[in-house]
Design a protein around this motif. Structure first.
Motif, PDB file in Angstrom:
ATOM      1  N   LEU A  46       0.834  -1.198   0.000  1.00 57.61           N
ATOM      2  CA  LEU A  46       0.000   0.000   0.000  1.00 57.61           C
ATOM      3  C   LEU A  46       0.876   1.258   0.000  1.00 57.61           C
ATOM      4  O   LEU A  46       0.606   2.210  -0.734  1.00 57.61           O
ATOM      5  CB  LEU A  46      -0.943   0.009   1.204  1.00 57.61           C
ATOM      6  CG  LEU A  46      -1.845   1.233   1.350  1.00 57.61           C
ATOM      7  CD1 LEU A  46      -2.789   1.370   0.147  1.00 57.61           C
ATOM      8  CD2 LEU A  46      -2.637   1.154   2.650  1.00 57.61           C
ATOM      9  N   ALA A  47       1.935   1.244   0.792  1.00 57.79           N
ATOM     10  CA  ALA A  47       2.847   2.389   0.827  1.00 57.79           C
ATOM     11  C   ALA A  47       3.496   2.615  -0.541  1.00 57.79           C
ATOM     12  O   ALA A  47       3.628   3.761  -0.990  1.00 57.79           O
ATOM     13  CB  ALA A  47       3.912   2.171   1.898  1.00 57.79           C
ATOM     14  N   LEU A  48       3.890   1.536  -1.206  1.00 55.34           N
ATOM     15  CA  LEU A  48       4.477   1.669  -2.548  1.00 55.34           C
ATOM     16  C   LEU A  48       3.457   2.246  -3.530  1.00 55.34           C
ATOM     17  O   LEU A  48       3.792   3.110  -4.343  1.00 55.34           O
ATOM     18  CB  LEU A  48       4.981   0.314  -3.046  1.00 55.34           C
ATOM     19  CG  LEU A  48       6.233  -0.232  -2.362  1.00 55.34           C
ATOM     20  CD1 LEU A  48       6.484  -1.678  -2.795  1.00 55.34           C
ATOM     21  CD2 LEU A  48       7.437   0.649  -2.672  1.00 55.34           C
ATOM     22  N   ALA A  49       2.229   1.766  -3.457  1.00 53.75           N
ATOM     23  CA  ALA A  49       1.198   2.254  -4.367  1.00 53.75           C
ATOM     24  C   ALA A  49       0.910   3.732  -4.143  1.00 53.75           C
ATOM     25  O   ALA A  49       0.676   4.482  -5.095  1.00 53.75           O
ATOM     26  CB  ALA A  49      -0.088   1.439  -4.200  1.00 53.75           C
ATOM     27  N   MET A  50       0.958   4.159  -2.884  1.00 47.83           N
ATOM     28  CA  MET A  50       0.621   5.546  -2.561  1.00 47.83           C
ATOM     29  C   MET A  50       1.725   6.531  -2.932  1.00 47.83           C
ATOM     30  O   MET A  50       1.536   7.737  -2.803  1.00 47.83           O
ATOM     31  CB  MET A  50       0.264   5.664  -1.080  1.00 47.83           C
ATOM     32  CG  MET A  50      -1.092   5.062  -0.776  1.00 47.83           C
ATOM     33  SD  MET A  50      -1.526   5.075   0.970  1.00 47.83           S
ATOM     34  CE  MET A  50      -1.564   6.815   1.304  1.00 47.83           C
ATOM     35  N   GLU A  51       2.853   6.033  -3.423  1.00 52.87           N
ATOM     36  CA  GLU A  51       3.884   6.953  -3.911  1.00 52.87           C
ATOM     37  C   GLU A  51       3.398   7.713  -5.141  1.00 52.87           C
ATOM     38  O   GLU A  51       3.831   8.835  -5.381  1.00 52.87           O
ATOM     39  CB  GLU A  51       5.169   6.189  -4.220  1.00 52.87           C
ATOM     40  CG  GLU A  51       5.900   5.727  -2.979  1.00 52.87           C
ATOM     41  CD  GLU A  51       7.158   4.946  -3.284  1.00 52.87           C
ATOM     42  OE1 GLU A  51       7.487   4.751  -4.481  1.00 52.87           O
ATOM     43  OE2 GLU A  51       7.826   4.537  -2.322  1.00 52.87           O
TER      44      GLU A  51
END
Length: 104
Positions: A46-51
């Motif tokens: 999720l953190a990677l996607a929210m970049e």
């Protein structure tokens, strides 16, 4: 690539939820480890996607995948109700997630 990360985040979220149910039934360390791994991987993806994806869109789709996936897994794996009304509302959640993808 962000949408792939978001999809993986949702799948790992489902794994974590399934493992919570397994942990309640079996009370073993394997379920606990898989639960932690599922939620950890979910948050990482999720953190990677929210970049690159907007927070609201990413979070809504992530929770939608987890919600729909968890409900379907409950029906298929744990004998939860398959009432047509549940199916209708699950479809509505899925439709909202697809709608967010289309407009993002």
């Amino acid at each position: 690539m962000s949408w792939l990360y978001l999809t993986l985040a949702g799948v790992f979220e489902m794994m974590g939820v399934i493992m919570i149910n397994s942990l309640h039934k079996n009370k073993n360390w394997q379920s606990f480890v898989f639960m932690l791994a599922g939620f950890g991987a979910s948050f990482a993806f999720l953190a990677l996607a929210m970049e690159t994806l907007p927070m609201g869109t990413a979070y809504a789709i992530w929770t939608g995948i987890g919600t729909v996936g968890g409900a379907i897994a409950g029906m298929l794996l744990f004998g939860e109700s398959r009432d047509w009304k549940r199916i209708v509302f699950i479809t509505m959640v899925l439709g909202a997630a697809i709608g967010l993808k289309v407009v993002s």
